[in-house]
Design a protein around this motif. Sequence first.
Motif, PDB file in Angstrom:
ATOM      1  N   LEU A  74       0.851  -1.197   0.000  1.00  0.00           N
ATOM      2  CA  LEU A  74       0.000   0.000   0.000  1.00  0.00           C
ATOM      3  C   LEU A  74       0.885   1.245   0.000  1.00  0.00           C
ATOM      4  O   LEU A  74       0.879   2.025  -0.952  1.00  0.00           O
ATOM      5  CB  LEU A  74      -0.924   0.009   1.221  1.00  0.00           C
ATOM      6  CG  LEU A  74      -1.914   1.186   1.288  1.00  0.00           C
ATOM      7  CD1 LEU A  74      -2.889   1.130   0.113  1.00  0.00           C
ATOM      8  CD2 LEU A  74      -2.680   1.153   2.609  1.00  0.00           C
ATOM      9  N   ASP A  77     -12.180 -11.802   1.948  1.00  0.00           N
ATOM     10  CA  ASP A  77     -10.765 -11.465   2.032  1.00  0.00           C
ATOM     11  C   ASP A  77      -9.934 -12.475   1.246  1.00  0.00           C
ATOM     12  O   ASP A  77      -9.510 -13.500   1.773  1.00  0.00           O
ATOM     13  CB  ASP A  77     -10.345 -11.453   3.505  1.00  0.00           C
ATOM     14  CG  ASP A  77      -8.963 -10.870   3.735  1.00  0.00           C
ATOM     15  OD1 ASP A  77      -8.157 -10.852   2.787  1.00  0.00           O
ATOM     16  OD2 ASP A  77      -8.687 -10.435   4.867  1.00  0.00           O
ATOM     17  N   ASN A 135      -9.089   1.268   8.294  1.00  0.00           N
ATOM     18  CA  ASN A 135      -9.347   1.183   6.854  1.00  0.00           C
ATOM     19  C   ASN A 135      -8.071   1.133   6.027  1.00  0.00           C
ATOM     20  O   ASN A 135      -8.068   0.605   4.912  1.00  0.00           O
ATOM     21  CB  ASN A 135     -10.235   2.349   6.407  1.00  0.00           C
ATOM     22  CG  ASN A 135     -11.690   2.136   6.788  1.00  0.00           C
ATOM     23  OD1 ASN A 135     -12.163   0.994   6.866  1.00  0.00           O
ATOM     24  ND2 ASN A 135     -12.409   3.223   7.037  1.00  0.00           N
ATOM     25  N   LYS A 136      -6.996   1.648   6.565  1.00  0.00           N
ATOM     26  CA  LYS A 136      -5.730   1.557   5.844  1.00  0.00           C
ATOM     27  C   LYS A 136      -5.291   0.094   5.746  1.00  0.00           C
ATOM     28  O   LYS A 136      -4.838  -0.368   4.695  1.00  0.00           O
ATOM     29  CB  LYS A 136      -4.653   2.384   6.541  1.00  0.00           C
ATOM     30  CG  LYS A 136      -3.425   2.628   5.678  1.00  0.00           C
ATOM     31  CD  LYS A 136      -2.517   3.692   6.283  1.00  0.00           C
ATOM     32  CE  LYS A 136      -1.400   4.049   5.311  1.00  0.00           C
ATOM     33  NZ  LYS A 136      -0.475   5.061   5.852  1.00  0.00           N
ATOM     34  N   ARG A 153      -7.337  -2.465   5.939  1.00  0.00           N
ATOM     35  CA  ARG A 153      -8.336  -3.112   5.081  1.00  0.00           C
ATOM     36  C   ARG A 153      -8.078  -2.786   3.606  1.00  0.00           C
ATOM     37  O   ARG A 153      -8.257  -3.640   2.737  1.00  0.00           O
ATOM     38  CB  ARG A 153      -9.747  -2.670   5.483  1.00  0.00           C
ATOM     39  CG  ARG A 153     -10.215  -3.263   6.794  1.00  0.00           C
ATOM     40  CD  ARG A 153     -11.594  -2.727   7.189  1.00  0.00           C
ATOM     41  NE  ARG A 153     -12.603  -3.003   6.183  1.00  0.00           N
ATOM     42  CZ  ARG A 153     -13.288  -4.155   6.076  1.00  0.00           C
ATOM     43  NH1 ARG A 153     -13.028  -5.151   6.918  1.00  0.00           N
ATOM     44  NH2 ARG A 153     -14.206  -4.305   5.141  1.00  0.00           N
ATOM     45  N   GLN A 154      -7.660  -1.570   3.325  1.00  0.00           N
ATOM     46  CA  GLN A 154      -7.380  -1.188   1.938  1.00  0.00           C
ATOM     47  C   GLN A 154      -6.285  -2.074   1.351  1.00  0.00           C
ATOM     48  O   GLN A 154      -6.377  -2.521   0.210  1.00  0.00           O
ATOM     49  CB  GLN A 154      -6.965   0.282   1.880  1.00  0.00           C
ATOM     50  CG  GLN A 154      -6.684   0.789   0.474  1.00  0.00           C
ATOM     51  CD  GLN A 154      -6.200   2.237   0.464  1.00  0.00           C
ATOM     52  OE1 GLN A 154      -6.172   2.898   1.511  1.00  0.00           O
ATOM     53  NE2 GLN A 154      -5.806   2.730  -0.702  1.00  0.00           N
ATOM     54  N   ARG A 155      -5.240  -2.322   2.130  1.00  0.00           N
ATOM     55  CA  ARG A 155      -4.175  -3.199   1.657  1.00  0.00           C
ATOM     56  C   ARG A 155      -4.702  -4.602   1.379  1.00  0.00           C
ATOM     57  O   ARG A 155      -4.223  -5.301   0.470  1.00  0.00           O
ATOM     58  CB  ARG A 155      -3.043  -3.226   2.677  1.00  0.00           C
ATOM     59  CG  ARG A 155      -1.728  -3.831   2.153  1.00  0.00           C
ATOM     60  CD  ARG A 155      -1.525  -5.261   2.611  1.00  0.00           C
ATOM     61  NE  ARG A 155      -1.454  -5.396   4.025  1.00  0.00           N
ATOM     62  CZ  ARG A 155      -0.346  -5.224   4.760  1.00  0.00           C
ATOM     63  NH1 ARG A 155       0.773  -4.893   4.182  1.00  0.00           N
ATOM     64  NH2 ARG A 155      -0.394  -5.405   6.080  1.00  0.00           N
ATOM     65  N   GLY A 215      -7.579  -5.192   0.178  1.00  0.00           N
ATOM     66  CA  GLY A 215      -8.558  -5.126  -0.901  1.00  0.00           C
ATOM     67  C   GLY A 215      -9.992  -5.118  -0.430  1.00  0.00           C
ATOM     68  O   GLY A 215     -10.905  -5.465  -1.193  1.00  0.00           O
ATOM     69  N   PRO A 249     -13.456  -3.135   1.338  1.00  0.00           N
ATOM     70  CA  PRO A 249     -14.050  -1.789   1.329  1.00  0.00           C
ATOM     71  C   PRO A 249     -13.879  -1.082   2.669  1.00  0.00           C
ATOM     72  O   PRO A 249     -13.799  -1.724   3.728  1.00  0.00           O
ATOM     73  CB  PRO A 249     -15.527  -2.070   1.028  1.00  0.00           C
ATOM     74  CG  PRO A 249     -15.748  -3.485   1.487  1.00  0.00           C
ATOM     75  CD  PRO A 249     -14.463  -4.198   1.208  1.00  0.00           C
ATOM     76  N   ALA A 250     -13.839   0.232   2.612  1.00  0.00           N
ATOM     77  CA  ALA A 250     -13.716   1.033   3.826  1.00  0.00           C
ATOM     78  C   ALA A 250     -14.993   0.947   4.649  1.00  0.00           C
ATOM     79  O   ALA A 250     -16.102   0.838   4.116  1.00  0.00           O
ATOM     80  CB  ALA A 250     -13.416   2.481   3.468  1.00  0.00           C
TER      81      ALA A 250
END
Length: 549
Positions: free
Chosen positions: A249, A322, A437-438, A440-442, A444, A446-447
Amino acid sequence: MKNKYLFHLILVLGLFVTSCKKDFFNRPPENASTVGTYYQTTDQVQSSTNILYAAPWFGFNGKAFLAIGDLQAGNAICYAGTDGAFDAFGAFGASNATQTVMSAWNSLYTVVAQANALINNLPNAVPPSVPSAVVNNALGEARLMRAAAYFYLTRLFGNVPIITDPSPYVGSFSTVRTNPVTDVYKFITMDLQFAEANCRPGVASTGHVSSASASGLLAKVYLYQQKYDSALIEVQKVINSGEFGLVGLDVPGSYTQMFELAGNNNKESMIALQWTSNGGYGFGNQIQSVIAPNTNITGTGDGWGELGPSLDLQNAFKNAGDSIRRHGCIMIDGDYYPEIQKKIGGYYVHRIDMGMGAVNAQGSGAGMKKYVVGTPDDNGGLSAFQATSNNTYLLRYADVLLIGAEAILGKSAGVQPGQGIDTNAVSTDAVALGYLNKVRQRAGLPALTSFTYKQLLNERRLEFAIEGDYWYDLQRIDGFNNPHHPVAIAMINAQDRRTVNVDGNTGQITSYNPGRSFTLTDANFILPYPATETAANPSLLMPPVPYKF
């Protein structure tokens, strides 16, 4: 040595002798004469801490690491009779005679002893020509690694002896008392504060810990004590240092790659054990040999598949949608890993035309991938029988971000130490959501616009699965140093620990079998002291005494 118990006492108290069979016990820093004759230059002092990142941890890394942190936590399963080191933990039957219990105790106290030797002897052995900052940095590293060992020890065994200098106990080994958990945490905190103030900044990429590494571990120690304000201060120190980021990320790489040789000492790595296959067994990372689903993957005759990913963990990844972290953690039918068996174009899970059958480690219908790196050819020759050269993480930057999110939630929930956060407690705090969320973003995912404590715990489970961490999350759900664990027991009892039967041709699950039965009680959340230790030192079984700070 007069009897077999003395060896364990020597490990505990740091009085190593040259006749010990394991060579890594005899490497500097070990005693005053060795330190005094060797550490005379800046380079020698800087290398004095190298031993603290590998061999002393060997007895904990691997089987104890996974048996405690993932098997009994429900992330992994094994058949009864698979391996005595694992069996007891698969059904919460670990006793004071279980080898893995003894291995964990001995290994972690070996780390303490090696750190103590450096802390006690180095200052008086170094000549004035070596800058004091260099000496203090080495002492900071030693105190951080001692703190890390004690952090594991007190979470595993509860009250434990705090040993900083074995000299006063010579001739009175049988009188060593334990100290209360709260005192052990205070001792850990003091060590980490010293490390934070004295370790160099920005050096974690070299494999040595930095001042921000100490801040990160201190944040976790504060979180476990439910000191949320203090934890947040440390989280901010780590973030503001700018030293770390999320692989995949913030910086190049992938989640899967972090657990391969290419991921050693990456931007996310804050504290990691540094292994090398060149020295063979005892010096390399043995995790692959234990959990790789088959010998084709390792190419070295090991890869015994002694643990499989539980259905409960597999379903947790599936229910979260996930796929990125699941692929890096668990291999299932249809997966492809180009980094394994590169000579033939990569490893396909269940490719019969290439001689790659279905994977069904320990009746899980799947196999482990995290920390599985492949053959020597896949790794430039840096893997061998029961030894690879990839690091083992003790702390990653993702953990610091999730610690920050939990500290904000815990503070808003208004809970006191010893009282667990309600799993339905909700946070809509923008900063906490940013941290979560950072991560979670890595992955893939959703926020989120809000999250519950239960969701956060699940996020931690998926992020750190098969990293020896989940058990300690379950252990602390009901509050710091709380001897009662109703919420954790309910969660564990609800897990799917069944095994499956798989069709070798299709790779499909054909039927399900009952999981191993157990009756979980509060007593199962702390391991018993090893029988060898209590036989030699009955005082371990006496009530703890306050530590004299």
